[in-house]
Design an enzyme around this catalytic site. Structure first.
Site, PDB file in Angstrom:
ATOM      1  N   GLU A 100       0.879  -1.241   0.037  1.00  0.00           N
ATOM      2  CA  GLU A 100       0.044   0.182  -0.005  1.00  0.00           C
ATOM      3  C   GLU A 100       0.948   1.250   0.195  1.00  0.00           C
ATOM      4  O   GLU A 100       1.963   1.436   0.470  1.00  0.00           O
ATOM      5  CB  GLU A 100      -0.902  -0.047   1.193  1.00  0.00           C
ATOM      6  CG  GLU A 100      -2.048   1.122   1.348  1.00  0.00           C
ATOM      7  CD  GLU A 100      -2.745   1.009   2.657  1.00  0.00           C
ATOM      8  OE1 GLU A 100      -3.757   1.626   2.574  1.00  0.00           O
ATOM      9  OE2 GLU A 100      -2.257   0.492   3.731  1.00  0.00           O
TER      10      GLU A 100
ATOM     11  N   LYS B 235      -9.837   1.100  -2.516  1.00  0.00           N
ATOM     12  CA  LYS B 235     -10.053   0.767  -1.252  1.00  0.00           C
ATOM     13  C   LYS B 235     -11.215   1.022  -0.930  1.00  0.00           C
ATOM     14  O   LYS B 235     -11.786   2.242  -0.932  1.00  0.00           O
ATOM     15  CB  LYS B 235      -8.895   1.282  -0.072  1.00  0.00           C
ATOM     16  CG  LYS B 235      -8.952   0.931   1.151  1.00  0.00           C
ATOM     17  CD  LYS B 235      -7.839   1.480   1.969  1.00  0.00           C
ATOM     18  CE  LYS B 235      -7.759   0.862   3.355  1.00  0.00           C
ATOM     19  NZ  LYS B 235      -6.356   1.569   4.010  1.00  0.00           N
TER      20      LYS B 235
ATOM     21  N   CYS C 169      -5.194  -3.285   2.819  1.00  0.00           N
ATOM     22  CA  CYS C 169      -5.087  -2.915   3.963  1.00  0.00           C
ATOM     23  C   CYS C 169      -6.179  -3.198   5.052  1.00  0.00           C
ATOM     24  O   CYS C 169      -6.652  -4.292   5.370  1.00  0.00           O
ATOM     25  CB  CYS C 169      -4.386  -1.587   4.280  1.00  0.00           C
ATOM     26  SG  CYS C 169      -3.633  -1.390   5.873  1.00  0.00           S
TER      27      CYS C 169
END
Length: 287
Positions: A50, A123, A164
């Site tokens: 990330e 995300k 994440c």
């Protein structure tokens, strides 16, 4: 035509750990070196963490670098690296602006070895937390969460995309599997406290419950913006076994690369041993 893994010669995945800082050019140079290492080691596809190109919690300072995708130099830089080294690339993620420029998105790209961008993923889950250590993170103050669930054909199988904090939401991974995912990417920049407590457990749990390989490239070490990240980049097989890991003894290095074969037989063996889909389908009929 999608590239299918061969049972005779399983494709090799490379997980790349970085300690990205606040200078995108320096980060890109490090990534280039890491991808060269991965290609020379025989990787078919490399995975970055990330915020691979820019990790900076000072949003005012980083703003000069963050643009809409069409105006950003970063996707083209990644495309050139993929072509240069002849491997597929998961870019981890980079910060970009929405089309109207009002917010940022945390976006992954999957790039083929010919430089073609095969998939994008923003995300979904924003990291808005107050940790017991006193750390406070409010990702939604600057970033807009995505809404699309993305699966794409790659040399390491059908790849489901996540980033994440998504890791904590198993319903996303169930949706990826329902769309045919066989391997799942989880690029991350985990904090040290949450990493120590949950990193290995969550990665192995996602692999076991989905019956997929999980490839989790991570940021690790002391960063230019002052933060510390946990590291321990992992490749986990569908049975929950750790095939590759970047250990703590790499702290201080510019990058680390670890490799593992992504064997279709492992996926099939796990599915036969614990027939999750069959059991789930039977239960759904009863409900």
């Amino acid at each position: 035509m999608p590239t299918a893994p061969s049972s005779a010669t399983p494709p090799v995945a490379a997980v790349v750990q970085l300690t990205s800082g606040i200078d995108p050019e320096a980060n890109l140079a490090t990534i280039d070196a890491a991808l060269g290492d991965a290609a020379r080691a025989g990787a078919a596809m490399a995975f970055l963490p990330e915020m691979s190109v820019l990790l900076d919690r000072d949003r005012d300072r980083s703003a000069v670098h963050v643009a809409r995708e069409a105006d950003s130099p970063w996707p083209a830089a990644f495309q050139n690296m993929a072509k240069k080294y002849g491997l597929w690339l998961h870019t981890g993620s980079v910060p970009l602006l929405t089309e109207d420029g009002s917010q940022r998105v945390n976006r992954s790209h999957v790039i083929a070895s010919d430089g073609d961008i095969r998939a994008r993923y923003d995300k979904i889950h924003m990291f808005d937390v107050d940790l017991p250590t006193g750390e406070k993170w409010t990702e939604s103050a600057a970033y807009r969460g995505g809404s699309d669930i993305v699966v794409v054909d790659t040399p390491v199988g059908r790849l489901g995309l996540s980033i994440c904090y998504d890791l904590r939401f198993p319903e996303l991974y169930r949706a990826l599997v329902e769309r045919g995912a066989e391997t799942i990417a989880v690029p991350a920049a985990f904090t040290v406290p949450t990493g120590k407590a949950h990193w290995h457990i969550l990665q192995r749990a996602r692999a076991i419950e989905t019956g997929c390989h999980v490839i989790a490239a991570a940021q690790g070490g002391q960063h230019g913006d002052g933060r510390m990240t946990f590291g321990h980049s992992l490749i986990v097989d569908p049975w929950g076994a750790i095939l590759a890991e970047v250990s703590d003894d790499t702290q201080g290095a510019t990058h680390a690369v670890r490799l593992a074969s992504i064997a279709r037989e492992t996926y099939d063996k796990a599915a036969k041993a614990i027939p999750l889909q069959r059991s789930r389908s039977a239960r759904n009929i009863m409900l």
